[in-house]
Structure formats: structure tokens, C-alpha cells
Design a protein around this motif. Structure first.
Motif, short mmCIF file in Angstrom:
data_model
loop_
_atom_site.label_atom_id
_atom_site.label_comp_id
_atom_site.label_asym_id
_atom_site.label_seq_id
_atom_site.Cartn_x
_atom_site.Cartn_y
_atom_site.Cartn_z
N LEU A 170 1.50 2.03 2.51
CA LEU A 170 1.82 1.02 1.50
C LEU A 170 3.15 0.34 1.82
CD1 LEU A 170 1.18 -0.36 -1.18
CD2 LEU A 170 2.32 1.54 -2.36
N VAL A 171 4.13 1.13 2.20
CA VAL A 171 5.43 0.55 2.55
C VAL A 171 5.31 -0.38 3.75
CG1 VAL A 171 7.74 1.11 3.41
CG2 VAL A 171 6.77 2.41 1.52
N LEU A 173 2.61 -2.06 4.74
CA LEU A 173 1.94 -3.29 4.33
C LEU A 173 2.88 -4.20 3.56
CD1 LEU A 173 -1.56 -1.89 3.26
CD2 LEU A 173 -0.97 -3.13 5.36
N LEU A 174 3.67 -3.61 2.68
CA LEU A 174 4.64 -4.41 1.93
C LEU A 174 5.68 -5.02 2.86
CD1 LEU A 174 5.23 -2.21 -1.26
CD2 LEU A 174 4.06 -4.42 -1.14
N ASN A 175 6.12 -4.24 3.84
CA ASN A 175 7.11 -4.77 4.78
C ASN A 175 6.55 -5.93 5.59
OD1 ASN A 175 9.21 -3.07 4.09
ND2 ASN A 175 8.65 -1.50 5.57
N TYR A 177 4.09 -7.89 4.74
CA TYR A 177 3.93 -9.03 3.82
C TYR A 177 5.27 -9.71 3.56
CZ TYR A 177 3.24 -11.52 -0.58
OH TYR A 177 3.23 -12.47 -1.57
N ILE A 178 6.32 -8.92 3.34
CA ILE A 178 7.64 -9.50 3.07
C ILE A 178 8.15 -10.25 4.30
CG2 ILE A 178 10.05 -8.91 2.62
CD1 ILE A 178 9.01 -6.60 0.86
N ARG A 181 6.37 -13.53 4.54
CA ARG A 181 6.87 -14.46 3.53
C ARG A 181 8.25 -15.00 3.90
NH1 ARG A 181 4.92 -14.69 -1.68
NH2 ARG A 181 6.56 -16.28 -1.85
#
Length: 444
Positions: A170-171, A173-175, A177-178, A181
Motif C-alpha cells: 500500500l505504501v 502504491l501510494l508513493n 501515485y504521489i 502526481r
């Protein structure tokens, strides 16, 4: 040279590597702690084997299932006794080697585990209260690593890998994505840079609000484009001013040449002055072509334009022994600068006249649609020269043909600002064919 991986990919790969490394360090650390706590591993081993005994005890043929139970993985030998709630023996499994274990101790009122680490191999005893109120007491012996290995891995999977892996993924994927962005403005700016048109020097990149580093980079790029536009404007102004200033001395020179006595020297000077005058006029045309963007506002009918230019160029063609045939195949109206487009068509017809044999016709075809074609019956051009026709100051070696090699370059520059393209090809039966094609956006 092949382009390297994108910045998003490089950062993402490094984040994944860092997360995997941290997770491995965490797993190794936790496993090291478990490895130092053999009594806890022994208790887990006894509990897991008690669960196996209870599953076998709950089957339809309990005695057969209990007899078929294999020793724990990694164990050299084991023995166990199952007692009901009244402490009566239900089933007893003897060790393969009676010397491995003494008589199993009776269960107490609570679960217990005892590990004899001084023995070699190790021996552990334990008793567990089963869900049906029965009891199981067992003894297991074996080498430390094989005996506790499966328990060790099970504990690592249950208490380390399973909780850590989802969080790590999860971390990650979030990284990713960030990162995407945060770098999106940089990708957008790169796309705008790729789309920059040298003929649209006033275009600037969109300045993003964040991040600050990308904003600073885009602002620096825009300042560089400002300086480049200023330099180009200075160069264009110099070219136009120089060409304009040269017109007067050339006119005076032409008058003085005409005043000379007739002869070969006068003819040679007249040709040189004509070539210089043509070069100056083309330089002015080129400078004007670079400033046409704000003047492309007229509605130009291609058929009318072609007819007017052909009428103006016909005396030149007749003087060379040629003819001009205007063929209307259904033209269209476009948005543009009529005078500049007339210069383009006149230049193409002038080239066709220069390269056409006498008593041959030059075809000027209008349409179908937003299209103009000029075709001559001359020698055409070689495949090698096809790539050079529109280069500035390039001239094909042709007898009796004077010029600076700017005509086709000027035509291409003017047409590009009109949203049109010009292509050159050889006709199957001889001669060169120049085709001008407008895009749909240029139609009125």
C-alpha cells in the motif's frame, strides 16, 4: 542512443527497492528475536501438534486417524497420549525408540510446555486442553533447526510477513501515485516543449503552481524563449532593414549600367545587378514571411488567386516560348494573406518556366478542394536533390538559371504559417510536380 528510463520509473524503482530492503530488515530482525526465544517456539510446536491430534480425534474413525498421524516435520521421534475429561486414556502412541522418552507425565489443570535444551537432540514435553474437554500430552525430540524450522517460518508468516506485506504494498502504491502526481507538471511541460513550433516564437510554456522546482524550471525556460525570440526578431529586423537599404543603391547601379555602351560587359553587369536585385527582393519576402502570423485574416479564393497569378506570369512564359494552362478542378476558399500566397504561386510558376523546354505547357491545377498544383515538363530532379529543394540558399546546377536558392524556402515558410504543406515529386511522364495542400483548419 536509446533514451533512459523515465524519472517516474527511476524514482518508483528506488522506492520499491528501499521498501523491500526495509521490510527485509524488519523481517530479519523479528525472526532473530523469535530465534532467541526457543521456549516460545516449543510452545507453538506443542499447540500446533495438539490441533492435529484434535482434528484426528474429531474424525469418524478416531483411532485409525490417530494411528496414521505422522511425526512433526523435522522430528526424530514423538509420542503422545490422549485422555478424556475424566483422565482415562483414549489413545496412546508409543515412541519408535523407547529410550528416547521416559514415561509421559500426567496432564495438570493447565497447559504447559517444558524444553530440555541441554539434551542432544533437544526434547520437549507439553500438555494441552482440547476443545472437547479431553487432554493430550506429548513428547517430541529432534535437532533444533529442523524441529523448530517449520514453526519458525509459520510464526514469521503469521506475525511478520502477512501484517507487513499489505502495508508495504500500500505504501509503495501510494508513493508511486504521489510521485506521478508531483511529476505530472514536469511531464506536461515536456509535452509543451516538444510541441513548440519555431514559426510560433511567441508561444510560452504554461507555468504550474507547484512544485516549486518545476515552476522555477519552466520560468527559466520561458525566459530563455524570451531571449531567443528577441534575438530572432533582431535578426529578422536586420535582414529586412539591410535588404531595404540595398534597394536604393541597386536601383542607382542599374541606371548607371543602362547608361553604359552596349557590349558584353554591359550585359554581364546587367545580369549581375538583376541577380542581386532578385536576392534582395527574396530577402525582403523572407523577412515578411516570418511576420505573417498576425496578417493571415483574409478570405482567399484559390481559383481567383491562381487565375490572377497566371495572367500576370503569362507574358514571362510566352517570352520563354512556353504556355500556362489553368485547370480548375473545384477549388476552395481559405483564410490567409492573398499577396503572400500570390508570391508563392508566382515563384513556383517562375521556376517551372525556367526549367521547362520551349513550346511546352505549364499546368496550374486548382483543387479538388484546398489544393494547388504546379507541374512543368522539364527534367525534374534527382532523388538526392529532393531532400534539398526547400533548403535556404541551395541551388540546383541548371544552365541559364540565376538565383540565390531562396524561392522554395520562402514558399515553404509562408505556407507553414498558413497551415499548408508543400511537397515536390517527379511526374511519371517527366517534369516536376509541386503540390500545396491546406488542412481543414485553414478553410473558411
Amino acid at each position: 542512443m536509446q533514451p533512459g528510463p523515465s524519472l517516474v520509473r527511476q524514482i518508483s524503482v528506488r522506492l520499491v527497492a528501499a521498501a523491500v530492503l526495509v521490510s527485509l530488515i524488519e523481517i530479519v530482525g523479528v525472526l532473530a528475536i523469535y530465534a532467541s526465544r526457543q521456549p516460545k517456539l516449543a510452545a507453538e510446536l506443542v499447540t500446533s501438534q495438539a490441533d492435529r491430534v484434535f482434528d484426528a480425534l474429531s474424525s469418524e474413525d478416531a483411532h485409525r486417524s490417530l494411528s496414521a498421524l505422522e511425526p512433526p516435520q523435522g522430528a526424530d521421534d514423538w509420542a503422545f497420549t490422549v485422555l478424556d475429561r475424566n483422565r482415562n486414556v483414549i489413545f496412546e502412541r508409543q515412541p519408535s525408540n523407547p529410550t528416547h522418552f521416559p514415561t509421559l507425565p500426567a496432564p495438570t489443570d493447565h497447559d504447559w510446555t517444558r524444553l530440555e535444551r541441554d539434551s542432544n537432540p533437544v526434547i520437549l514435553y507439553g500438555s494441552r486442553h482440547l476443545p472437547d474437554e479431553s487432554w493430550v500430552t506429548m513428547a517430541v525430540t529432534g535437532e533444533t533447526l529442523p524441529l523448530f524450522g517449520i514453526v519458525y517460518l509459520r510464526e514469521a508468516w503469521t506475525h511478520v510477513i502477512v501484517p507487513v506485506a499489505p502495508v508495504t504494498i500500500l505504501v509503495l502504491l501510494l508513493n508511486v501515485y504521489i510521485v506521478r502526481r508531483m511529476l505530472a507538471p514536469l511531464a506536461a511541460s515536456a509535452a509543451e516543449v516538444d510541441a513548440l513550433d519555431p514559426s510560433r516564437m511567441e508561444t510560452r510554456l504554461t507555468v504550474p503552481a507547484t512544485p516549486r522546482e518545476v515552476r522555477a524550471l519552466v520560468l527559466a525556460m520561458n525566459r530563455a524563449l524570451d531571449r531567443l525570440e528577441q534575438a530572432m526578431q533582431t535578426l529578422e529586423s536586420f535582414t529586412a532593414d539591410a535588404a531595404h537599404e540595398m534597394r536604393t543603391p541597386l536601383s542607382i547601379l542599374k541606371l548607371r549600367v543602362e547608361a553604359l555602351d552596349a557590349g558584353p560587359a554591359k550585359n554581364a553587369l546587367r545580369e549581375d545587378v538583376s541577380a542581386m536585385t532578385r536576392l534582395v527582393n527574396q530577402m525582403l519576402d523572407l523577412a515578411q514571411a516570418d511576420t505573417l502570423d498576425s496578417q493571415i485574416t483574409q478570405t482567399v479564393d484559390l481559383a481567383t488567386l491562381a487565375r490572377d497569378v497566371c495572367e500576370r506570369m503569362l507574358p514571362v512564359a510566352v517570352a520563354r516560348g512556353c504556355d500556362i494552362a489553368l485547370i480548375d478542378q473545384g477549388g476552395a476558399s481559405i483564410k490567409g494573406h492573398a499577396e503572400a500566397l500570390a508570391r508563392v504561386l508566382a515563384n513556383l510558376i517562375d521556376n517551372a518556366i525556367a526549367y521547362s523546354p520551349k513550346d511546352r505547357s505549364i499546368d496550374v491545377i486548382v483543387g479538388p478542394g484546398a489544393r494547388l498544383v504546379v507541374r512543368d515538363r522539364g527534367p525534374g530532379f534527382s532523388r538526392q536533390n529532393a531532400q534539398l529543394l526547400f533548403r535556404r540558399f541551395w541551388r540546383d546546377a541548371a544552365p541559364g538559371r540565376a538565383g540565390a536558392g531562396l524561392g522554395l524556402a520562402i514558399a515553404q515558410s509562408i505556407l507553414a504559417r498558413h497551415g499548408a504543406t508543400i511537397t515536390a515529386d517527379n511526374a511519371p511522364d517527366g517534369g516536376a510536380v509541386f503540390t500545396i495542400q491546406w488542412t481543414k483548419e485553414s478553410l473558411t
